[in-house]
Design an enzyme around this catalytic site. Structure first.
Site, PDB file in Angstrom:
ATOM      1  CG  LEU A  98      14.040  -6.322   1.960  1.00  0.00           C
ATOM      2  CD1 LEU A  98      13.572  -6.017   0.552  1.00  0.00           C
ATOM      3  CD2 LEU A  98      12.719  -5.833   2.874  1.00  0.00           C
ATOM      4  CE1 TYR A 137       5.545  -7.602  10.801  1.00  0.00           C
ATOM      5  CE2 TYR A 137       4.223  -6.540  12.570  1.00  0.00           C
ATOM      6  CZ  TYR A 137       4.792  -6.399  11.198  1.00  0.00           C
ATOM      7  OH  TYR A 137       4.537  -5.416  10.414  1.00  0.00           O
ATOM      8  CD  GLN A 192      -2.650  -1.044   2.254  1.00  0.00           C
ATOM      9  OE1 GLN A 192      -3.782  -0.187   2.292  1.00  0.00           O
ATOM     10  NE2 GLN A 192      -2.830  -2.011   3.260  1.00  0.00           N
TER      11      GLN A 192
END
Length: 171
Positions: free
Chosen positions: A48, A136, A25
């Site tokens: 990455l 996370y 986004q």
């Protein structure tokens, strides 16, 4: 003055901002609003899971600023694949930030409120103690720490949710 960069099979494009991320986004909005001055790199160009390759891109570009809008965002999967999430969310942003700092480029890193424990009802100020509850949040915090340790001009943006006309969001 924008610099030259190679894009789309060798076609030249004016680039002032290098963005890691292309389909998310934030990256899509930066590309839409930045016109030809923004080069957004997807996984095909900037993996990455290879932090040194990402740093090499920063070193090779003529961009005047770098934005990391890419991340391991599968929160639940990070619990079972924390080592992989750590590379993407921790090591890669740190490597990009070090390369940007070495070139004197400002670096913007998108992070998350998952670096906090979620207690309370008020917004967290920037100096609020971090205490991630899961993989996370831990890996995103490692990325923040790596960006700060790089020593360059940087901004870390923590958000609870990104909202745009693209992708999955509560709007």
């Amino acid at each position: 003055r924008p610099a030259r960069a190679r894009k789309d099979g060798g076609r030249d494009a004016e680039v002032t901002v290098l963005v890691f991320g292309r389909t998310g986004q934030v990256a899509r909005e930066l590309a839409r609003r930045g016109g030809g001055g923004v080069l957004c790199l997807g996984r095909e160009e900037a993996d990455l899971s290879d932090p040194e390759a990402c740093a090499a891109i920063v070193r090779a570009t003529g961009a005047v600023a770098v934005v990391n809008a890419a991340a391991w965002t599968a929160v639940d999967r990070a619990e079972s694949e924390e080592a992989a999430a750590r590379v993407v969310n921790g090591a890669a942003p740190a490597a990009m930030a070090r390369a940007a700092a070495a070139r004197g480029l400002p670096f913007v890193h998108l992070s998350t409120d998952y670096v906090f424990d979620g207690a309370g009802e008020a917004p967290f100020p920037p100096d609020h103690p971090t205490a991630p509850l899961g993989a996370y949040g831990r890996t995103k915090l490692e990325g923040e720490e790596g960006v700060r340790a790089a020593g360059g001009v940087h901004a870390i943006l923590r958000t609870s949710w990104v909202v745009s006309a693209h992708g999955s969001n509560f709007v």
